[in-house]
Scaffold this motif. Structure first.
Motif, PDB file in Angstrom:
ATOM      1  N   VAL A  32       0.847  -1.188   0.000  1.00  0.00           N
ATOM      2  CA  VAL A  32       0.000   0.000   0.000  1.00  0.00           C
ATOM      3  C   VAL A  32       0.883   1.238   0.000  1.00  0.00           C
ATOM      4  O   VAL A  32       1.841   1.327   0.762  1.00  0.00           O
ATOM      5  N   GLU A  33       0.562   2.170  -0.872  1.00  0.00           N
ATOM      6  CA  GLU A  33       1.225   3.477  -0.892  1.00  0.00           C
ATOM      7  C   GLU A  33       0.144   4.529  -0.772  1.00  0.00           C
ATOM      8  O   GLU A  33      -0.744   4.602  -1.620  1.00  0.00           O
ATOM      9  N   GLY A  34       0.249   5.326   0.301  1.00  0.00           N
ATOM     10  CA  GLY A  34      -0.807   6.297   0.566  1.00  0.00           C
ATOM     11  C   GLY A  34      -2.087   5.550   0.871  1.00  0.00           C
ATOM     12  O   GLY A  34      -2.136   4.734   1.775  1.00  0.00           O
ATOM     13  N   ASP A  35      -3.106   5.806   0.079  1.00  0.00           N
ATOM     14  CA  ASP A  35      -4.378   5.104   0.285  1.00  0.00           C
ATOM     15  C   ASP A  35      -4.696   4.146  -0.864  1.00  0.00           C
ATOM     16  O   ASP A  35      -5.813   3.692  -1.009  1.00  0.00           O
ATOM     17  N   GLN A  36      -3.665   3.816  -1.674  1.00  0.00           N
ATOM     18  CA  GLN A  36      -3.870   2.972  -2.849  1.00  0.00           C
ATOM     19  C   GLN A  36      -3.155   1.625  -2.707  1.00  0.00           C
ATOM     20  O   GLN A  36      -2.089   1.548  -2.100  1.00  0.00           O
ATOM     21  N   VAL A  37      -3.724   0.600  -3.313  1.00  0.00           N
ATOM     22  CA  VAL A  37      -3.040  -0.681  -3.435  1.00  0.00           C
ATOM     23  C   VAL A  37      -2.036  -0.515  -4.574  1.00  0.00           C
ATOM     24  O   VAL A  37      -2.414  -0.407  -5.737  1.00  0.00           O
ATOM     25  N   ALA A  38      -0.770  -0.441  -4.218  1.00  0.00           N
ATOM     26  CA  ALA A  38       0.278  -0.209  -5.216  1.00  0.00           C
ATOM     27  C   ALA A  38       0.664  -1.499  -5.928  1.00  0.00           C
ATOM     28  O   ALA A  38       0.983  -1.485  -7.120  1.00  0.00           O
ATOM     29  N   VAL A  80      -7.699   1.705  -1.185  1.00  0.00           N
ATOM     30  CA  VAL A  80      -8.003   0.687  -0.185  1.00  0.00           C
ATOM     31  C   VAL A  80      -9.465   0.792   0.228  1.00  0.00           C
ATOM     32  O   VAL A  80     -10.135  -0.229   0.427  1.00  0.00           O
ATOM     33  N   GLU A  81      -9.980   1.988   0.304  1.00  0.00           N
ATOM     34  CA  GLU A  81     -11.375   2.217   0.693  1.00  0.00           C
ATOM     35  C   GLU A  81     -12.340   1.472  -0.238  1.00  0.00           C
ATOM     36  O   GLU A  81     -13.368   0.958   0.208  1.00  0.00           O
ATOM     37  N   GLU A  82     -12.027   1.404  -1.518  1.00  0.00           N
ATOM     38  CA  GLU A  82     -12.855   0.664  -2.474  1.00  0.00           C
ATOM     39  C   GLU A  82     -12.617  -0.842  -2.363  1.00  0.00           C
ATOM     40  O   GLU A  82     -13.551  -1.633  -2.479  1.00  0.00           O
ATOM     41  N   VAL A  83     -11.375  -1.221  -2.139  1.00  0.00           N
ATOM     42  CA  VAL A  83     -11.023  -2.640  -2.078  1.00  0.00           C
ATOM     43  C   VAL A  83     -11.736  -3.327  -0.919  1.00  0.00           C
ATOM     44  O   VAL A  83     -12.223  -4.447  -1.065  1.00  0.00           O
ATOM     45  N   VAL A  84     -11.845  -2.660   0.230  1.00  0.00           N
ATOM     46  CA  VAL A  84     -12.493  -3.286   1.381  1.00  0.00           C
ATOM     47  C   VAL A  84     -13.979  -3.523   1.135  1.00  0.00           C
ATOM     48  O   VAL A  84     -14.594  -4.349   1.797  1.00  0.00           O
ATOM     49  N   VAL A 135      -9.208 -14.354   1.794  1.00  0.00           N
ATOM     50  CA  VAL A 135      -7.807 -14.094   2.118  1.00  0.00           C
ATOM     51  C   VAL A 135      -7.489 -12.607   1.976  1.00  0.00           C
ATOM     52  O   VAL A 135      -6.773 -12.034   2.799  1.00  0.00           O
ATOM     53  N   LEU A 136      -8.036 -11.967   0.955  1.00  0.00           N
ATOM     54  CA  LEU A 136      -7.845 -10.527   0.778  1.00  0.00           C
ATOM     55  C   LEU A 136      -8.341  -9.759   1.995  1.00  0.00           C
ATOM     56  O   LEU A 136      -7.620  -8.946   2.567  1.00  0.00           O
ATOM     57  N   HIS A 137      -9.576 -10.019   2.408  1.00  0.00           N
ATOM     58  CA  HIS A 137     -10.135  -9.305   3.563  1.00  0.00           C
ATOM     59  C   HIS A 137      -9.365  -9.615   4.841  1.00  0.00           C
ATOM     60  O   HIS A 137      -9.139  -8.728   5.661  1.00  0.00           O
ATOM     61  N   ARG A 138      -8.931 -10.851   4.993  1.00  0.00           N
ATOM     62  CA  ARG A 138      -8.140 -11.215   6.178  1.00  0.00           C
ATOM     63  C   ARG A 138      -6.823 -10.452   6.195  1.00  0.00           C
ATOM     64  O   ARG A 138      -6.389  -9.949   7.233  1.00  0.00           O
ATOM     65  N   SER A 139      -6.155 -10.353   5.038  1.00  0.00           N
ATOM     66  CA  SER A 139      -4.870  -9.644   4.983  1.00  0.00           C
ATOM     67  C   SER A 139      -5.042  -8.177   5.346  1.00  0.00           C
ATOM     68  O   SER A 139      -4.231  -7.605   6.070  1.00  0.00           O
ATOM     69  N   GLY A 157      -4.553  -3.960   9.681  1.00  0.00           N
ATOM     70  CA  GLY A 157      -5.236  -2.814  10.275  1.00  0.00           C
ATOM     71  C   GLY A 157      -5.865  -1.884   9.256  1.00  0.00           C
ATOM     72  O   GLY A 157      -6.235  -0.760   9.585  1.00  0.00           O
ATOM     73  N   LEU A 158      -6.006  -2.345   8.027  1.00  0.00           N
ATOM     74  CA  LEU A 158      -6.601  -1.525   6.973  1.00  0.00           C
ATOM     75  C   LEU A 158      -8.097  -1.774   6.832  1.00  0.00           C
ATOM     76  O   LEU A 158      -8.787  -1.064   6.122  1.00  0.00           O
ATOM     77  N   GLU A 159      -8.588  -2.810   7.499  1.00  0.00           N
ATOM     78  CA  GLU A 159     -10.004  -3.161   7.460  1.00  0.00           C
ATOM     79  C   GLU A 159     -10.356  -3.752   8.808  1.00  0.00           C
ATOM     80  O   GLU A 159      -9.614  -4.557   9.342  1.00  0.00           O
ATOM     81  N   ARG A 160     -11.480  -3.345   9.334  1.00  0.00           N
ATOM     82  CA  ARG A 160     -11.935  -3.934  10.584  1.00  0.00           C
ATOM     83  C   ARG A 160     -12.435  -5.355  10.326  1.00  0.00           C
ATOM     84  O   ARG A 160     -13.085  -5.594   9.307  1.00  0.00           O
ATOM     85  N   PRO A 161     -12.166  -6.306  11.216  1.00  0.00           N
ATOM     86  CA  PRO A 161     -12.609  -7.684  10.996  1.00  0.00           C
ATOM     87  C   PRO A 161     -14.125  -7.784  10.767  1.00  0.00           C
ATOM     88  O   PRO A 161     -14.559  -8.635  10.029  1.00  0.00           O
ATOM     89  N   ASP A 162     -14.914  -6.902  11.364  1.00  0.00           N
ATOM     90  CA  ASP A 162     -16.360  -6.992  11.185  1.00  0.00           C
ATOM     91  C   ASP A 162     -16.805  -6.527   9.803  1.00  0.00           C
ATOM     92  O   ASP A 162     -17.955  -6.648   9.436  1.00  0.00           O
ATOM     93  N   GLN A 163     -15.866  -5.994   8.992  1.00  0.00           N
ATOM     94  CA  GLN A 163     -16.199  -5.629   7.621  1.00  0.00           C
ATOM     95  C   GLN A 163     -16.119  -6.829   6.685  1.00  0.00           C
ATOM     96  O   GLN A 163     -16.605  -6.777   5.585  1.00  0.00           O
TER      97      GLN A 163
END
Length: 133
Positions: free
Chosen positions: A47-53, A81-85, A114-118, A123-129
């Motif tokens: 991740v760079e900034g707020d993007q998946v690099a 990342v906001e869109e990816v989650v 696996v994506l959501h778990r990573s 710390g980029l996504e809350r587990p409840d998401q």
């Protein structure tokens, strides 16, 4: 598009996976398997900034699980990342483009899990998401 096109598209991603490999120093990493069929998958994300690099995955398993991982990697690279989650099962099914039997849904959704778990571990996504299975 025809079913044959999507079948060929899936086989192409399976035979020539995009973003296959490992990242040297990922910001997010997770792995998991589907014990029912033996599919295995790991995902590294930079991740760079707020993007998946950058994203890389490694795994083995059926054509559906590995093609879905390849397609998902293309979907997330360069996106915020906001869109990816927010990606979910419907996004994976749309990418695959063919009906998936109930027995194969765990194969199709392994990379998403696996994506959501990573992201949660990093710390980029809350587990409840994370999406329920």
């Amino acid at each position: 598009m025809s079913m044959d096109y999507y079948r060929e598209y899936i086989l192409d991603h399976y035979r020539n996976p995009r973003n296959y490999g490992k990242l040297e120093h990922p910001d997010a990493h997770a792995e998991d398997s589907n014990p029912l069929c033996g599919d295995q998958l790991s995902i590294d994300i930079q991740v760079e900034g707020d993007q998946v690099a950058a994203v890389r995955f490694q795994g083995r398993g059926c054509a559906i699980s590995q093609a879905a991982a390849s397609m998902l990697s293309e979907m997330i690279e360069g996106r915020p990342v906001e869109e990816v989650v927010k990606l979910g099962k419907d996004d994976v099914l749309e990418a695959l483009g063919i009906p998936i039997s109930p027995a194969r849904t765990k194969c199709a959704f392994l990379s998403l899990r696996v994506l959501h778990r990573s992201l949660a571990i990093a710390g980029l996504e809350r587990p409840d998401q994370e999406e329920e299975e």
